[in-house]
Write a protein that holds these residues in place. Structure first.
Motif, PDB file in Angstrom:
ATOM      1  N   HIS A 264      17.067  21.297  -7.716  1.00  0.00           N
ATOM      2  CA  HIS A 264      17.629  20.148  -6.998  1.00  0.00           C
ATOM      3  C   HIS A 264      19.079  20.454  -6.612  1.00  0.00           C
ATOM      4  O   HIS A 264      19.869  20.918  -7.439  1.00  0.00           O
ATOM      5  N   PRO A 265      19.460  20.199  -5.342  1.00  0.00           N
ATOM      6  CA  PRO A 265      20.816  20.563  -4.894  1.00  0.00           C
ATOM      7  C   PRO A 265      21.932  19.813  -5.604  1.00  0.00           C
ATOM      8  O   PRO A 265      23.087  20.237  -5.553  1.00  0.00           O
TER       9      PRO A 265
ATOM     10  N   TYR B 128      23.374  23.925  -2.508  1.00  0.00           N
ATOM     11  CA  TYR B 128      23.122  25.007  -1.554  1.00  0.00           C
ATOM     12  C   TYR B 128      24.432  25.758  -1.312  1.00  0.00           C
ATOM     13  O   TYR B 128      25.507  25.161  -1.315  1.00  0.00           O
TER      14      TYR B 128
ATOM     15  N   GLU C 286      10.037  20.978  -6.943  1.00  0.00           N
ATOM     16  CA  GLU C 286      11.470  20.948  -7.223  1.00  0.00           C
ATOM     17  C   GLU C 286      11.682  20.561  -8.678  1.00  0.00           C
ATOM     18  O   GLU C 286      10.904  19.786  -9.240  1.00  0.00           O
TER      19      GLU C 286
ATOM     20  N   THR D 178      12.210  25.292  -6.350  1.00  0.00           N
ATOM     21  CA  THR D 178      13.548  24.938  -5.866  1.00  0.00           C
ATOM     22  C   THR D 178      14.287  24.095  -6.908  1.00  0.00           C
ATOM     23  O   THR D 178      13.724  23.170  -7.487  1.00  0.00           O
TER      24      THR D 178
ATOM     25  N   PRO E  44      19.301  27.359  -0.380  1.00  0.00           N
ATOM     26  CA  PRO E  44      18.976  26.698  -1.652  1.00  0.00           C
ATOM     27  C   PRO E  44      18.829  27.715  -2.782  1.00  0.00           C
ATOM     28  O   PRO E  44      18.611  28.905  -2.552  1.00  0.00           O
TER      29      PRO E  44
END
Length: 303
Positions: A264-265, A270, A188, A262, A172
């Protein structure tokens, strides 16, 4: 037994006859028949074009040519013994060399931890390591100049022919914020939440940075500060001059006055991290690959 293994060879038989003083005694010492030893000596004499032994009523003794050949045969035997020992050390990981390559953030924790575990288990194996972009290491691996590399294939393009990729983890992306930033305590964030921020990047072309997938999706974050070095980037973040993307593998190296959250993907996906090897990796590379996999699971457990 009538045949003889290749490992002894003609010189081994020659040395045994010279030491024992007879074909019969040499055959007994080697575990062969007398006729097999006699044939091997005849082959060697044919190859050298010289009579190596004087045949006596009882046994044999070295001729002048045999005395000349003797130290060379001993040298061949000794060199082969050293070669066998070194080859055995490669097989058992008691010796040899492992040449590693890795991109920069992989050397923050993933590679060093695996390397430390490898050194503890196989202290006789020398390990060298070079850093650089994934595309460089894939080329080095294809050229046979490294034995194993930790790469991000998306950054380096498809693997060259002759390279096998072993998936290690999906990494990530994190955003580094000043410790007092309003989003510092969140689990996140979306890039939209940071639309007003100045982003610190390492290259003028965002397509050549960790933002590449976000740019491909049509996002264009505002960039205000260019810094190639991680120390400079994080120093600017700590001072409140902006925010920056940090790959999760580099999180352990982030200074304590910087917060990590983190991304957000869906905004910055990732990225796949792989180990790259030749199709038939060395014994040392295979052992190191197993430790990389274990270390990757510890650092970033996959769901």
């Amino acid at each position: 037994m009538d045949g003889m293994p290749y490992s002894h060879g003609l010189y081994e038989v020659f040395l045994a006859v010279a030491h024992e003083g007879s074909f019969t005694a040499a055959a007994r010492a080697l575990g062969y028949t007398q006729s097999a030893v006699s044939r091997q000596i005849q082959v060697l004499e044919d190859e050298t074009g010289a009579v190596l032994f004087e045949r006596l009523p009882r046994g044999v003794r070295l001729s002048e040519a045999g005395r000349v050949l003797l130290p060379h045969a001993q040298a061949v035997r000794d060199r082969l013994a050293v070669a066998r020992a070194e080859l055995e050390a490669l097989r058992t990981l008691d010796g040899g060399l492992l040449r590693l390559g890795a991109f920069s953030s992989a050397t923050a924790a993933l590679v060093p931890r695996a390397q430390a575990a490898f050194r503890d288990r196989h202290p006789g194996v020398a390990v060298t390591r070079v850093e650089g972009p994934s595309v460089k290491h894939l080329a080095l691996l294809a050229a046979g100049e490294v034995d194993l590399a930790v790469v991000s294939p998306a950054a380096g393009g498809p693997a060259p022919e002759g390279v096998t990729l072993h998936h290690l983890l999906d990494e990530p992306m994190l955003v580094a914020l000043a410790a007092g930033h309003r989003a510092a305590g969140r689990r996140e964030v979306r890039l939209a939440d940071l639309a007003g921020e100045e982003w610190i990047v390492g290259h003028e072309r965002l397509e050549d940075t960790l933002f590449r997938p976000a740019v491909a999706a049509g996002l264009r974050p505002r960039t205000g500060l260019l810094a190639h070095d991680w120390i400079a980037k994080l120093g600017a973040v700590a001072a409140g001059l902006g925010v920056t993307l940090v790959p999760a593998l580099a999180a352990a190296a982030v200074r304590p006055d910087v917060a990590l959250v983190t991304i957000h993907p869906d905004d910055v996906p990732y990225r796949a991290i792989c180990a790259a090897t030749p199709p038939a990796p060395t014994v040392a590379a295979t052992a190191f690959l197993a430790l990389l996999r274990a270390t990757a699971r510890e650092l970033i457990p996959q769901s």
